[in-house]
Design a protein around this motif. Structure first.
Motif, mmCIF file in Angstrom:
data_model
loop_
_atom_site.group_PDB
_atom_site.id
_atom_site.type_symbol
_atom_site.label_atom_id
_atom_site.label_comp_id
_atom_site.label_asym_id
_atom_site.label_seq_id
_atom_site.Cartn_x
_atom_site.Cartn_y
_atom_site.Cartn_z
ATOM 1 N N THR A 132 5.206 -32.584 143.778
ATOM 2 C CA THR A 132 4.376 -31.480 144.264
ATOM 3 C C THR A 132 4.942 -30.839 145.531
ATOM 4 O OG1 THR A 132 2.953 -32.859 145.683
ATOM 5 C CG2 THR A 132 2.322 -32.630 143.364
ATOM 6 N N ALA A 133 5.901 -31.475 146.176
ATOM 7 C CA ALA A 133 6.480 -30.915 147.403
ATOM 8 C C ALA A 133 7.192 -29.602 147.086
ATOM 9 C CB ALA A 133 7.450 -31.909 148.024
ATOM 10 N N ASP A 134 7.101 -28.679 147.998
ATOM 11 C CA ASP A 134 7.702 -27.354 147.823
ATOM 12 C C ASP A 134 9.222 -27.442 147.987
ATOM 13 O OD1 ASP A 134 8.359 -24.679 147.804
ATOM 14 O OD2 ASP A 134 6.859 -24.089 149.288
ATOM 15 N N ARG A 136 11.041 -25.006 148.535
ATOM 16 C CA ARG A 136 11.333 -23.998 149.563
ATOM 17 C C ARG A 136 12.647 -23.247 149.286
ATOM 18 N NH1 ARG A 136 10.700 -28.283 153.229
ATOM 19 N NH2 ARG A 136 12.604 -27.643 154.319
#
Length: 297
Positions: A132-134, A136
């Motif tokens: 779920t971490a972006d 970026r």
């Protein structure tokens, strides 16, 4: 285990820790015996660990890893270390090195959680949360596993040539050549990138800690599935597969990454790190016995 490997005495380590991290001066030190292949680990008191690279690292590289450990810990439901500082190379030790927070737990062995449903579900929670971490805007950086499977053809073939006395390399080779051409499993996601048993800590049959998170970054979404092949029997692997909703391509690409990693461990560490070699062998046994993968041969 490595050409030009760096060593460090307890006395030198104590002096460096006291000078670079004066708040830790005087705390008892205990050198750890681990299956790790990257750092000499020295526990500092009850709450910290110093990590001295076996092969020289730059400050920039370790600052990058420190940022990755913080990013991982922020999204992980399982306790993970945080880097509290990076020390520069010196005359006493010609590499940058780090101090991290200590994470409690028992290092997982390849066969210690084979039939654990709870551990398999904890692993699903970990991988799901990490994904779920972006990203970026970042993509796979090209280092190690996590990009194109075919980029590892030469390495796998070399490993197979070195391992004929250890396993059925003809079957292993056929399996690799079948799996390496699978299409990508989707856009890169954030990944631990080295979810081996020795980077996991247990408390009973629960996942209690995750180590070596400095490689956290974008990679093939199938990459962290290697943990299922390193750890579990077929029934518990299915818990991971179903829990993560892995389709056939993603699941088989995970098997391919597990094969690539395992074959590198089997022969390279046969004499210098038997625990790592045995991990590779146990994973290869699971891969070569799996009914679905055998049907592809």
């Amino acid at each position: 285990m490595h050409d030009g490997e760096l060593g460090i005495s307890d006395e030198v380590a104590a002096g460096l820790i006291s000078r670079r991290f004066p708040e830790l001066a005087g705390r008892p030190l205990r050198r750890l015996r681990t299956a790790g292949t990257v750092n000499t680990i020295i526990r500092v008191g009850d709450a910290h660990a110093a990590r001295f690279p076996l092969v020289g690292e730059s400050e920039d590289r370790l600052h990058g890893e420190a940022a990755a450990t913080a990013e991982f810990a922020a999204v992980s439901p399982i306790t993970a270390p945080i880097t509290i500082g990076v020390a520069p190379a010196s005359e006493e030790f010609p590499s940058a090195w780090t101090v991290q927070t200590w994470v409690a737990g028992d290092v997982v062995a390849p066969d210690s959680q084979t039939t654990s449903v709870r551990f398999a579900r904890d692993l699903v929670d970990l991988i799901s949360s990490v994904r779920t971490a972006d990203v970026r805007g970042r993509v796979f950086d090209g280092r190690g596993r996590g990009g194109r499977l075919r980029d590892h053809d030469e390495w796998v073939e070399h490993c197979l040539a070195q391992s004929a006395h250890l396993l059925d390399v003809e079957r292993a080779g056929r399996l690799w050549r079948t799996l390496r051409d699978l299409p990508t499993a989707g856009p890169d996601v954030m990944s631990h990138r080295d979810l081996t048993p020795f980077n996991l800590l247990a408390s009973g049959d629960r996942l209690a800690g995750v180590l070596d998170t400095g490689g956290f970054g974008p990679a093939d979404p199938a990459l962290d599935l290697v943990a299922a092949w390193h750890l579990f029997d077929e029934e518990r692997r299915s818990i991971v597969r179903d829990g993560l909703g892995a389709d056939a391509v993603t699941w088989r690409r995970g098997a391919a990454w597990a094969l690539q990693q395992a074959m590198g461990l089997v022969w390279y560490y046969e004499q210098t790190n038997p625990a790592m070699s045995e991990l590779g062998l146990s994973t290869m046994r699971r891969l070569l016995a799996d009914e679905e993968l055998c049907s592809l041969d």
